[in-house]
Design a protein around this motif. Structure first.
Motif, PDB file in Angstrom:
ATOM      1  N   ARG A 110      -0.518   5.874  -0.867  1.00  0.00           N
ATOM      2  CA  ARG A 110      -0.166   4.998  -2.177  1.00  0.00           C
ATOM      3  C   ARG A 110      -1.618   4.564  -2.404  1.00  0.00           C
ATOM      4  O   ARG A 110      -2.407   4.691  -2.289  1.00  0.00           O
ATOM      5  N   CYS A 111      -0.939   3.483  -3.728  1.00  0.00           N
ATOM      6  CA  CYS A 111      -2.238   3.009  -4.298  1.00  0.00           C
ATOM      7  C   CYS A 111      -3.442   1.806  -3.314  1.00  0.00           C
ATOM      8  O   CYS A 111      -2.518   0.774  -2.392  1.00  0.00           O
ATOM      9  N   LYS A 112      -4.893   2.153  -3.670  1.00  0.00           N
ATOM     10  CA  LYS A 112      -5.124   0.878  -2.636  1.00  0.00           C
ATOM     11  C   LYS A 112      -6.550   0.713  -3.376  1.00  0.00           C
ATOM     12  O   LYS A 112      -6.852   0.581  -3.941  1.00  0.00           O
ATOM     13  N   PHE A 128       1.117  -6.558  -4.785  1.00  0.00           N
ATOM     14  CA  PHE A 128       2.270  -5.706  -5.531  1.00  0.00           C
ATOM     15  C   PHE A 128       1.362  -4.632  -6.044  1.00  0.00           C
ATOM     16  O   PHE A 128       2.509  -3.675  -6.123  1.00  0.00           O
ATOM     17  N   LEU A 129       0.391  -3.975  -6.494  1.00  0.00           N
ATOM     18  CA  LEU A 129       0.005  -2.653  -6.560  1.00  0.00           C
ATOM     19  C   LEU A 129      -0.012  -1.894  -5.377  1.00  0.00           C
ATOM     20  O   LEU A 129       0.641  -0.366  -5.315  1.00  0.00           O
ATOM     21  N   GLN A 130      -0.466  -2.517  -4.077  1.00  0.00           N
ATOM     22  CA  GLN A 130      -0.307  -1.637  -3.183  1.00  0.00           C
ATOM     23  C   GLN A 130       1.108  -1.220  -2.283  1.00  0.00           C
ATOM     24  O   GLN A 130       1.473  -0.235  -1.967  1.00  0.00           O
ATOM     25  N   ASN A 131       1.844  -1.757  -3.647  1.00  0.00           N
ATOM     26  CA  ASN A 131       3.547  -1.599  -2.401  1.00  0.00           C
ATOM     27  C   ASN A 131       4.147  -0.834  -4.139  1.00  0.00           C
ATOM     28  O   ASN A 131       5.484  -0.889  -3.590  1.00  0.00           O
ATOM     29  N   ASP A 132       3.566  -0.948  -4.644  1.00  0.00           N
ATOM     30  CA  ASP A 132       4.633  -0.373  -6.111  1.00  0.00           C
ATOM     31  C   ASP A 132       4.549   1.193  -5.754  1.00  0.00           C
ATOM     32  O   ASP A 132       3.806   2.223  -5.443  1.00  0.00           O
ATOM     33  N   ILE A 133       6.731   1.803  -5.889  1.00  0.00           N
ATOM     34  CA  ILE A 133       6.528   2.634  -5.285  1.00  0.00           C
ATOM     35  C   ILE A 133       5.794   3.808  -6.800  1.00  0.00           C
ATOM     36  O   ILE A 133       5.559   4.959  -6.476  1.00  0.00           O
ATOM     37  N   GLY A 134       5.704   3.084  -8.093  1.00  0.00           N
ATOM     38  CA  GLY A 134       5.358   3.970  -8.761  1.00  0.00           C
ATOM     39  C   GLY A 134       3.510   4.485  -8.583  1.00  0.00           C
ATOM     40  O   GLY A 134       3.569   5.376  -9.823  1.00  0.00           O
ATOM     41  N   MET A 135       3.280   3.704  -8.156  1.00  0.00           N
ATOM     42  CA  MET A 135       1.829   4.338  -8.276  1.00  0.00           C
ATOM     43  C   MET A 135       1.352   4.823  -6.887  1.00  0.00           C
ATOM     44  O   MET A 135       0.801   5.345  -6.422  1.00  0.00           O
ATOM     45  N   TYR A 136       2.442   5.616  -6.429  1.00  0.00           N
ATOM     46  CA  TYR A 136       2.935   6.501  -5.143  1.00  0.00           C
ATOM     47  C   TYR A 136       2.044   7.825  -5.528  1.00  0.00           C
ATOM     48  O   TYR A 136       2.801   8.364  -6.351  1.00  0.00           O
ATOM     49  N   CYS A 137       1.600   8.498  -4.794  1.00  0.00           N
ATOM     50  CA  CYS A 137       1.062  10.048  -5.402  1.00  0.00           C
ATOM     51  C   CYS A 137       1.578  11.120  -3.847  1.00  0.00           C
ATOM     52  O   CYS A 137       1.294  10.936  -3.142  1.00  0.00           O
ATOM     53  N   LYS A 138       2.503  11.978  -4.779  1.00  0.00           N
ATOM     54  CA  LYS A 138       3.175  12.800  -3.317  1.00  0.00           C
ATOM     55  C   LYS A 138       2.555  14.065  -3.146  1.00  0.00           C
ATOM     56  O   LYS A 138       2.630  14.199  -2.341  1.00  0.00           O
ATOM     57  N   GLU A 139       1.562  14.572  -3.788  1.00  0.00           N
ATOM     58  CA  GLU A 139       0.215  15.205  -3.882  1.00  0.00           C
ATOM     59  C   GLU A 139      -0.619  15.200  -2.290  1.00  0.00           C
ATOM     60  O   GLU A 139      -0.806  15.593  -1.729  1.00  0.00           O
TER      61      GLU A 139
END
Length: 97
Positions: free
Chosen positions: A82-84, A67-78
């Motif tokens: 995604r969270c690894k 769930f951490l890897q697929n969380d949109i809120g943990m995505y870094c646009k810069e």
């Protein structure tokens, strides 16, 4: 589980003990044998709970990592990433922040 084993051995001993010569003579009554069996199973099965708890916690950590890897809120646009998750204890470490 201990109670089921104790009741089961009491019923079995009162019904079938004499049919099995290799067990010898029944020195204790069926109820006393069930009482002893209850505490025997208690000692044998007391390690089962911690082992199953550890396994359950590890499975939950894997699910939380998914769930951490697929969380949109943990995505870094810069960085466009995604969270690894590279450790199963990442969720515990994030809780310390």
């Amino acid at each position: 589980m201990c109670l089921i084993g104790a009741i089961g051995i009491s019923i079995w001993a009162s019904s079938y003990w004499e049919d099995h010569d290799y067990l010898g003579n029944q020195e204790d009554s069926s109820s006393l044998l069930g009482f002893k069996t209850y505490f025997t199973y208690f000692l044998l099965l007391n390690t089962m709970l911690p082992i199953s708890l550890i396994v359950s916690l590890e499975v939950l950590k894997i699910i939380q990592a998914y769930f951490l890897q697929n969380d949109i809120g943990m995505y870094c646009k810069e960085r466009n990433r995604r969270c690894k998750v590279s450790s199963s204890s990442l969720n515990e470490e994030l809780g310390m922040i």
